[in-house]
Design an enzyme around this catalytic site. Structure first.
Site, PDB file in Angstrom:
ATOM      1  N   GLY A   2      31.392  44.584  31.657  1.00 50.39           N
ATOM      2  CA  GLY A   2      30.388  43.770  30.987  1.00 50.39           C
ATOM      3  C   GLY A   2      30.769  43.345  29.583  1.00 50.39           C
ATOM      4  O   GLY A   2      30.818  44.170  28.658  1.00 50.39           O
ATOM      5  N   GLY A  58      38.801  14.533  55.738  1.00 55.56           N
ATOM      6  CA  GLY A  58      37.813  13.461  55.868  1.00 55.56           C
ATOM      7  C   GLY A  58      36.413  14.014  56.055  1.00 55.56           C
ATOM      8  O   GLY A  58      36.028  14.987  55.412  1.00 55.56           O
ATOM      9  N   GLU A 115      36.565  34.380  33.225  1.00 57.12           N
ATOM     10  CA  GLU A 115      37.560  35.033  32.368  1.00 57.12           C
ATOM     11  C   GLU A 115      38.207  34.056  31.391  1.00 57.12           C
ATOM     12  O   GLU A 115      39.413  34.089  31.141  1.00 57.12           O
ATOM     13  CB  GLU A 115      38.609  35.767  33.209  1.00 57.12           C
ATOM     14  CG  GLU A 115      37.997  36.926  33.984  1.00 57.12           C
ATOM     15  CD  GLU A 115      39.014  37.906  34.511  1.00 57.12           C
ATOM     16  OE1 GLU A 115      40.023  38.164  33.821  1.00 57.12           O
ATOM     17  OE2 GLU A 115      38.791  38.430  35.609  1.00 57.12           O
TER      18      GLU A 115
END
Length: 380
Positions: free
Chosen positions: A124, A339, A363
């Site tokens: 974190g 396609g 990141e």
């Protein structure tokens, strides 16, 4: 740099390839549609050593080099970018941070469980209002006797809800002051630590991305990683290695899209011949093959420097920047070659197209990589 791939690297890559083919490929679209994070798959990868590729054997890891690690990520990402992303985040961020900066006691406690996937890791740094501006974090850690009290929220966290342990970088000084952040290991059962909103994403939908919330979360000083105030410096080091992971992830996605388009171009017939005979298609394939080869070489160069304990700040940023942009371009061209079919979920390139974009953002955005690269080349 030696460009030959030795037998060990080939064997490791083959192990990852076989695993992805058997345990991931049949379920790719199911997990994507349901946004299901397939935790049991990571437990199985842990048994093969793929969740602790560069962790030394003494800590329960595979004890391999960054070269093998890069090839593992590429092989998994060729099948599913989501699983490749989670594999990379666990290895290079949470596990990598503890491996690089943990005390011997911390390494012995956490690495064996992370390397075998008994525990899943999260990392974190990012917050809602401080993405690239990490020096202005709002998540704080305040000293209280022999403990620290964490308050705040981290967002865009891989495994933010499902992780068993997280490495968290929190502000321990004044905003924008020098050395104002410190890193901590937070165990999931800790009171005040919870998962928040899970993001509903364009791509990488089988890789869990969620908030981590800290509400008067008390952790012992023994869970501090390194010295007080060194959190941001540690994060930059971890990101240097993490960018090699995202470069490998990008190469894998690009290869997956290219290989699908190459095969389709040979099978799809128009005007009584395969569409690969037409210059408009063959030139697309030529560009894709060339750019993917260049991206892979940049990634292997960065991994080689990492193996030799050399600085990878510039090389990691170059590999991440170029490979991520190549992934987006290759996936876009693959959809074009398919396609109308390429725009449907019945064929794999639609998912490669959606997954690829994250590589230019996570990141450190492509723009941030340019800043890092420019800073490095202008030093002399």
């Amino acid at each position: 740099m030696n460009f030959s791939i030795d037998e060990l690297t080939q064997q490791v890559a083959q192990t990852a390839r076989d695993f992805a083919t058997q345990y991931i490929k049949p379920y790719v679209m199911e997990w994507d549609e349901d946004q299901k994070f397939p935790l049991p798959v990571f437990k199985e990868m842990g048994k093969l050593g793929l969740m602790g590729v560069v962790v030394p054997e003494e800590y329960g890891g595979a004890g391999l080099s960054y070269t093998e690690y890069v090839n593992v990520i590429i092989e998994v990402a060729k099948v599913c970018g989501s699983i490749g992303l989670s594999l990379a985040a666990h290895n290079s961020l949470c596990t990598g941070h503890i491996l690089a900066f943990g005390s011997e006691e911390q390494k012995k406690k956490y690495l064996p469980k992370l390397a075998t996937a008994e525990w899943l890791g999260a990392w974190g740094l990012t917050e809602a209002n401080t993405g690239s501006d990490a020096g202005n974090m709002k998540c704080t850690a305040t000293k209280d006797g022999n403990d620290w009290i964490l308050n705040g929220t981290k967002c865009w966290i891989t495994h933010g809800k499902s992780s068993d342990v997280a490495v968290v970088v929190a502000r321990t000084g004044e905003p924008r002051s020098k050395n104002n952040a410190t890193s901590f290991i937070v165990d999931r059962p800790t009171p005040g630590f919870s998962g928040g909103k899970k993001e509903n994403k364009l791509g990488m939908r089988a890789s869990e991305t969620a908030e981590m919330i800290f509400d008067n979360c008390r952790i012992p000083d023994a869970n501090r990683l390194g010295k007080i105030g060194e959190g941001f410096k540690q994060a930059l080091y971890v990101l240097d290695g993490g960018r090699i992971s995202i470069a490998a992830l990008s190469v894998g996605i690009a290869k997956g899209a290219y290989e699908a388009a190459l095969q389709y171009s040979k099978e799809r017939h128009q005007f009584d011949q395969p569409i690969s005979n037409f210059q408009g298609i063959s030139f697309k394939l030529a560009d894709m093959a060339t750019e993917i080869a260049a991206a892979e070489l940049l990634t292997l160069q960065a991994a080689d420097r990492k193996n030799n304990k050399l600085s990878v700040t510039k090389e990691g940023a170059m590999a991440k920047y170029y490979a991520s942009e190549v992934a987006v371009k290759a996936a876009t061209e693959a959809v074009q070659i398919f396609g109308g079919y390429g725009y449907t979920k019945d064929f794999p390139v639609e998912k490669f197209y959606r997954d690829s974009k994250l590589c230019t953002i996570g990141e450190g955005t492509s723009e941030i990589q340019k800043i890092v690269i420019a800073r490095e080349v202008l030093k002399n």
